[in-house]
Write an enzyme that holds these catalytic residues in place. Sequence first.
Site, PDB file in Angstrom:
ATOM      1  N   HIS A 193      -7.971  -4.309  -7.719  1.00  0.00           N
ATOM      2  CA  HIS A 193      -7.773  -3.518  -6.483  1.00  0.00           C
ATOM      3  C   HIS A 193      -9.107  -3.393  -5.754  1.00  0.00           C
ATOM      4  O   HIS A 193      -9.859  -2.425  -5.952  1.00  0.00           O
ATOM      5  CB  HIS A 193      -7.229  -2.135  -6.850  1.00  0.00           C
ATOM      6  CG  HIS A 193      -6.579  -1.414  -5.706  1.00  0.00           C
ATOM      7  ND1 HIS A 193      -5.386  -1.817  -5.145  1.00  0.00           N
ATOM      8  CD2 HIS A 193      -6.956  -0.313  -5.023  1.00  0.00           C
ATOM      9  CE1 HIS A 193      -5.051  -0.992  -4.169  1.00  0.00           C
ATOM     10  NE2 HIS A 193      -5.986  -0.075  -4.075  1.00  0.00           N
TER      11      HIS A 193
ATOM     12  N   ARG B 252       0.807  -1.220   0.000  1.00  0.00           N
ATOM     13  CA  ARG B 252       0.000   0.000   0.000  1.00  0.00           C
ATOM     14  C   ARG B 252       0.845   1.278   0.000  1.00  0.00           C
ATOM     15  O   ARG B 252       0.687   2.121  -0.864  1.00  0.00           O
ATOM     16  CB  ARG B 252      -0.938   0.016   1.204  1.00  0.00           C
ATOM     17  CG  ARG B 252      -1.902   1.197   1.198  1.00  0.00           C
ATOM     18  CD  ARG B 252      -2.790   1.193   2.426  1.00  0.00           C
ATOM     19  NE  ARG B 252      -3.556  -0.034   2.544  1.00  0.00           N
ATOM     20  CZ  ARG B 252      -4.353  -0.309   3.573  1.00  0.00           C
ATOM     21  NH1 ARG B 252      -4.453   0.556   4.567  1.00  0.00           N
ATOM     22  NH2 ARG B 252      -5.015  -1.431   3.630  1.00  0.00           N
TER      23      ARG B 252
ATOM     24  N   TYR C 123     -17.549  12.381 -15.236  1.00  0.00           N
ATOM     25  CA  TYR C 123     -17.396  13.532 -16.123  1.00  0.00           C
ATOM     26  C   TYR C 123     -16.042  13.554 -16.832  1.00  0.00           C
ATOM     27  O   TYR C 123     -15.892  14.218 -17.850  1.00  0.00           O
ATOM     28  CB  TYR C 123     -17.546  14.835 -15.337  1.00  0.00           C
ATOM     29  CG  TYR C 123     -18.907  15.013 -14.707  1.00  0.00           C
ATOM     30  CD1 TYR C 123     -20.056  15.003 -15.485  1.00  0.00           C
ATOM     31  CD2 TYR C 123     -19.041  15.180 -13.338  1.00  0.00           C
ATOM     32  CE1 TYR C 123     -21.312  15.162 -14.906  1.00  0.00           C
ATOM     33  CE2 TYR C 123     -20.285  15.341 -12.743  1.00  0.00           C
ATOM     34  CZ  TYR C 123     -21.413  15.321 -13.537  1.00  0.00           C
ATOM     35  OH  TYR C 123     -22.646  15.475 -12.962  1.00  0.00           O
TER      36      TYR C 123
END
Length: 749
Positions: free
Chosen positions: A87, A41, A131
């Site tokens: 993931h 991580r 968007y």
Amino acid sequence: MSDDLISDPASDPERGTSTEPLSRAIGERYLTYALSTIMHRALPDARDGLKPVHRRILYAMRELRLAPNGPFRKSAKITGDVMGNYHPHGDAAIYDAMARLAQDFAMRYPLVDGQGNFGNIDGDNPAAARYTEARLAATSEALMDGLTEDSVDFRPNYDGTLSEPIVLPAAFPNLLANGASGIAVGMATNIPPHNLHEVVDACLHLIKVPDARDDTLATLIKGPDFPTGGVLVESAESIAETYRTGRGAFRVRARWAQEDLGRGLWQIVVTEIPYQVQKSKLIERLAELIQTRKIPIFADVRDESAEDIRIVLEPKARTVDPEQLMGALFRASDLELRFNLNMNVLIDGRVPKVCSLKEVLRAFLDHRREVLVRRASYRLDKIASRLEVLEGYLIAYLNLDRVIEIIRTEDEPKAVMMAEFGLNDVQVEAILNMRLRALRKLEEIELRAERDALKAEREGLQAMLDSEDAQWARIADQLKEVRNLFGKSHAKGQRRTTIGEATELPVIDLDAMIDREPVTVILSKMGWIRSMKGHQPLEAELKFKDGDGPGQALHAETTDKLMIFASNGRFYTLPASTLPGGRGMGEPLRLMIDLPNEAEIIALFPWRAGMKYLVASKDANGFVVNSADILAQTRSGKQVLNGEALLCRPVMGDHVAVVAGTRRMLVFPLAELPEMSRGKGVRLMKLNPGGLFKDELLADAITLTLTDGLSWPMGGGKTRTEPDLSEWLGKRAAAGRMAPRGFPRNNRF
């Protein structure tokens, strides 16, 4: 707690439980979590410079065929594929990570080509994933070049249905080129971005001189190269030491220039700001400096930025020195920043280690060599398979009529051809699957040319695998190709952060820049303070908030430092130039200094050099303190008197007069009081003599000249003086005698 036991229901077939020390169970589980955080991580891999989430994003985009010259796809689609396939974490975290890879103000060499609102340097967040659109950048293709050629190992994804690369082939040192940051368990990393051209030059030097010194590499990599530019003001020795140890800091300043406005007027224009500084917060901080008047020579700030950054700073007057103004702003705002380096990375994807610059480059080069060897071995296998097929084709061409006859007449042509021509199964299958138009004479010539070319390539690859020098030469050639693509010859490859001189800008005395003007300082009973221009009558009537009223008033000047003495025994310093104007009701003093709510303001006066003050507590302890020892440098003030403070009076005379709450007065020589900078002090007067006055406290104290006697105010504006004080004269800490006739009933001098 370590002796407590927990149960494992799968261990004991009789009871369904087993015992285990709680400390061991917690330790093992926390260690598992810590290792997961460190390896999967927070820390980047030294080989490709990526964390797992970034690696998975790039690989998923490659699987979606989002090439740099191809169409864009919605970020929501990319985020969904990454989350579903590789993931299994929140889509917001994945999208934020992908958006950062597309931000040219965060990444020196963006790995994602974004279309839409991906945030800006002001600190605004990207638009929602539905968007925006994205595709891979050319740099990402370089990172994944050779991924299908067995160059790296793959592992199953989280549910075992797919596979993902453990590390990318990485054609360039992405760790240094783009930097990294992360917080793991018990460790962290923070690496600034660098110029890729310089990093490749250092790699080439390390290939040529494997035992090169860190200092030599530091001359090739001159320092970080931030995407937001700026000026690096750190000495070469400090930079070299930072790279040698893997820990240190780089000081970066904004880029500025003086702009002439004509007629002697000028302004400063800032065109680049330090890395990771949000422009909107920087503007707010500069505006706060103007509002609080912390830099009197700084008049105004305007943000005229459009595509490029343009922050305009205006001086108070044309006589201000630009270097002095910027020196003050560098110290008081994020126009100058220290970027800390902590090169803590994963070596071989397993071991976290704080590495030097040389160790990081060596890890990358060793990885590139492994990738080169694996790709060459993969290519040799492919060449061997193709040559096998080509040999079969050529045998078929030499016996074309017989081959056609066998195919037309035999029921099992495959077995006949294998027995007659000595072909293997693969070769026969290739011949049987050959198209008719491939039987032309030209095709035979092309096959022979292809066979010769493949043999030559095989010989070259085998020679390279047999020679370590040849391998490093090939790696050097590959690095030079990458340097030509993304280096200084490219428009965006030029160094943006210039190397400046590690010189300090002139330190200015801000007090000397303040216009000296008379002011009247008003402090209300509730602690609201303001400053009125000019020396107004101290008894003049003023407006206060409802429930508030006059407290203290004094004449001062804008250049004065106001001293506030509170009942907690602390002195606070407040520049008079920073006080709010007198048009309103002022502002609470507690917002300007860290004054506790339970502490009361005892004294307010302008600081004067060389003065001495008598400070005393309600317990009748006190001492003399010099003015140099009461100046506070921070909002939290400076502790001087230990105990609940009662008073602070200037020392003017040779004796001290003290009075207790029971009207007993004592006069003793000032020389008997020590001069201290901090402490409880000494006993001024004996309280509760003979146990007659329970909980008696000190009421007041003052310094006087014995020959002049003691004076105190009377009603009607009159003053009374007691010229002979021999009756009350005694030693310090004595009990004293009843105060003179007519002494004020409030026991105050």
